[in-house]
Write an enzyme that holds these catalytic residues in place. Structure first.
Site, PDB file in Angstrom:
ATOM      1  N   ARG A 156      74.255  49.508  29.969  1.00 19.37           N
ATOM      2  CA  ARG A 156      75.466  50.172  30.326  1.00 19.37           C
ATOM      3  C   ARG A 156      76.545  50.341  29.156  1.00 19.37           C
ATOM      4  O   ARG A 156      76.672  50.241  28.071  1.00 19.37           O
ATOM      5  CB  ARG A 156      76.049  49.560  31.593  1.00 19.37           C
ATOM      6  CG  ARG A 156      76.932  48.405  31.446  1.00 19.37           C
ATOM      7  CD  ARG A 156      76.354  47.149  31.750  1.00 19.37           C
ATOM      8  NE  ARG A 156      75.316  47.191  32.708  1.00 19.37           N
ATOM      9  CZ  ARG A 156      75.353  47.268  34.125  1.00 19.37           C
ATOM     10  NH1 ARG A 156      76.931  46.612  34.980  1.00 19.37           N
ATOM     11  NH2 ARG A 156      74.726  47.200  35.245  1.00 19.37           N
ATOM     12  N   ASP A 177      81.195  48.082  30.518  1.00 24.58           N
ATOM     13  CA  ASP A 177      81.006  46.960  31.950  1.00 24.58           C
ATOM     14  C   ASP A 177      82.699  46.262  31.769  1.00 24.58           C
ATOM     15  O   ASP A 177      82.583  45.710  30.441  1.00 24.58           O
ATOM     16  CB  ASP A 177      79.542  46.246  31.844  1.00 24.58           C
ATOM     17  CG  ASP A 177      79.893  44.816  33.550  1.00 24.58           C
ATOM     18  OD1 ASP A 177      80.162  45.604  34.021  1.00 24.58           O
ATOM     19  OD2 ASP A 177      79.055  44.376  33.109  1.00 24.58           O
TER      20      ASP A 177
HETATM   21  N1  LIG Z   1      84.654  39.690  39.904  1.00 21.04           N
HETATM   22  C1  LIG Z   1      84.488  41.494  39.960  1.00 21.04           C
HETATM   23  N2  LIG Z   1      84.132  42.227  38.993  1.00 21.04           N
HETATM   24  C2  LIG Z   1      84.309  42.956  38.507  1.00 21.04           C
HETATM   25  N3  LIG Z   1      83.283  43.840  40.117  1.00 21.04           N
HETATM   26  C3  LIG Z   1      83.739  42.734  41.158  1.00 21.04           C
HETATM   27  C4  LIG Z   1      83.759  42.044  41.569  1.00 21.04           C
HETATM   28  N4  LIG Z   1      83.964  41.131  42.252  1.00 21.04           N
HETATM   29  C5  LIG Z   1      82.881  42.087  42.628  1.00 21.04           C
HETATM   30  N5  LIG Z   1      82.858  43.067  41.591  1.00 21.04           N
HETATM   31  C6  LIG Z   1      81.946  44.592  43.015  1.00 21.04           C
HETATM   32  O1  LIG Z   1      81.216  44.546  41.492  1.00 21.04           O
HETATM   33  C7  LIG Z   1      81.221  45.893  41.651  1.00 21.04           C
HETATM   34  C8  LIG Z   1      80.477  45.905  40.492  1.00 21.04           C
HETATM   35  O2  LIG Z   1      79.344  45.835  40.318  1.00 21.04           O
HETATM   36  P1  LIG Z   1      77.997  46.244  39.292  1.00 21.04           P
HETATM   37  O3  LIG Z   1      77.613  47.435  39.329  1.00 21.04           O
HETATM   38  O4  LIG Z   1      78.956  46.069  37.766  1.00 21.04           O
HETATM   39  O5  LIG Z   1      76.947  45.016  39.277  1.00 21.04           O
HETATM   40  P2  LIG Z   1      76.682  44.254  37.740  1.00 21.04           P
HETATM   41  O6  LIG Z   1      77.410  44.707  36.210  1.00 21.04           O
HETATM   42  O7  LIG Z   1      75.244  44.806  37.527  1.00 21.04           O
HETATM   43  O8  LIG Z   1      76.541  42.685  38.231  1.00 21.04           O
HETATM   44  P3  LIG Z   1      77.266  41.458  37.429  1.00 21.04           P
HETATM   45  O9  LIG Z   1      78.790  42.073  38.669  1.00 21.04           O
HETATM   46  O10 LIG Z   1      76.736  40.206  38.327  1.00 21.04           O
HETATM   47  O11 LIG Z   1      77.693  41.950  36.516  1.00 21.04           O
HETATM   48  C9  LIG Z   1      82.363  47.027  41.294  1.00 21.04           C
HETATM   49  O12 LIG Z   1      82.085  48.143  42.133  1.00 21.04           O
HETATM   50  C10 LIG Z   1      83.311  45.722  42.163  1.00 21.04           C
HETATM   51  O13 LIG Z   1      83.225  46.182  43.768  1.00 21.04           O
HETATM   52  N1  LIG Z   2      73.872  38.999  27.492  1.00 20.09           N
HETATM   53  C1  LIG Z   2      74.188  40.097  28.369  1.00 20.09           C
HETATM   54  N2  LIG Z   2      73.106  40.984  29.013  1.00 20.09           N
HETATM   55  C2  LIG Z   2      73.887  41.318  30.423  1.00 20.09           C
HETATM   56  C3  LIG Z   2      75.506  41.720  30.791  1.00 20.09           C
HETATM   57  C4  LIG Z   2      76.187  41.669  29.468  1.00 20.09           C
HETATM   58  O1  LIG Z   2      77.471  41.874  29.393  1.00 20.09           O
HETATM   59  N3  LIG Z   2      75.926  40.931  28.278  1.00 20.09           N
HETATM   60  N4  LIG Z   2      75.392  42.447  31.809  1.00 20.09           N
HETATM   61  C5  LIG Z   2      74.753  43.093  33.200  1.00 20.09           C
HETATM   62  C6  LIG Z   2      75.520  43.185  33.606  1.00 20.09           C
HETATM   63  O2  LIG Z   2      76.472  42.590  34.822  1.00 20.09           O
HETATM   64  C7  LIG Z   2      73.546  41.892  32.331  1.00 20.09           C
HETATM   65  N5  LIG Z   2      73.119  41.023  31.489  1.00 20.09           N
END
Ligand SMILES: Nc1ncnc2c1ncn2[C@@H]1O[C@H](COP(=O)(O)OP(=O)(O)OP(=O)(O)O)[C@@H](O)[C@H]1O
Ligand SMILES: Nc1nc2c(c(=O)[nH]1)N=C(CO)CN2
Length: 172
Positions: A92, A95
């Site tokens: 991405r 993030d």
């Molecule tokens: N603490 C949080 N911070 C940000 N997003 C959150 C949180 N809790 C739940 N979400 C939800 O997660 C969604 C985003 O998920 P996203 O696609 O970014 O997951 P990811 O980045 O792949 O995985 P991760 O959440 O493990 O980093 C947002 O649309 C939001 O509604």
């Molecule tokens: N090192 C690293 N790895 C990831 C990261 C990130 O910010 N740093 N974010 C992710 C999406 O949730 C998945 N994997």
């Protein structure tokens, strides 16, 4: 009501350092947000499917919005940087995650706080421990510095002044 919020920033697509620096600048310009602390930027090995390494960092903000309003603004900011969600945990441009809000525990459909995966992520705990070592994780009752000691931080390295990722190395 004003909240103290810890957020995580990450990028592994495009000019990540510029994207992250611009994201911090945009956050600082938002009405209702004060940037209290910002960590160093770190190179971090990717967690999840095979993909380029990330640059990660954390910030502590004082925010005059509800946590859900903040989430909506962070999602807007991600979209402005062209984030497209192709794959869970995949690459991405930007993030933004909410890690902690005061000492609150929230379990809403769109928002879980503390972030449910922060405890196992060195790419979150290393920068967060730099700026908020004594903040107590409200679910475990453990300080962030303690949680950081419990994870494998191999490969999480601060960007240095002479890193190729930095466009203009300082000469002083
Ligand atoms: N603490 C949080 N911070 C940000 N997003 C959150 C949180 N809790 C739940 N979400 C939800 O997660 C969604 C985003 O998920 P996203 O696609 O970014 O997951 P990811 O980045 O792949 O995985 P991760 O959440 O493990 O980093 C947002 O649309 C939001 O509604
Ligand atoms: N090192 C690293 N790895 C990831 C990261 C990130 O910010 N740093 N974010 C992710 C999406 O949730 C998945 N994997």
């Amino acid at each position: 009501m004003v909240h103290t919020v810890a957020i995580a920033l990450g990028s592994n697509l495009g000019d990540s350092l510029t994207i992250l620096t611009d994201a911090i600048a945009r956050l600082k310009q938002m009405p209702g947000v004060i940037l209290q602390r910002q960590s160093s930027w770190y190179h971090t090995p990717p967690v999840g499917p095979p993909q380029p390494s990330y640059i990660n960092g954390c910030a502590v903000l004082e925010v005059a919005w509800s946590p859900v309003e903040l989430l909506e603004r962070l999602l807007d900011l991600e979209a402005q940087f062209g984030r497209v969600r192709l794959e869970k945990h995949g690459p991405r441009t930007l993030d933004l995650d909410i890690l902690l809000v005061d000492d609150l525990i929230l379990d809403l459909p769109q928002l879980q706080v503390p972030h449910p995966r922060m405890r196992e992520r060195a790419f979150v705990l290393v920068p967060l421990a730099e700026i908020a070592p004594d903040w107590t994780h409200p679910v475990t009752g453990r300080a962030i510095a303690h949680l950081r000691e419990a994870v494998d931080c191999t490969g999480v390295t601060p960007l240095t002044l002479y890193d190729p990722g930095l466009r203009t190395p300082r000469t002083d």
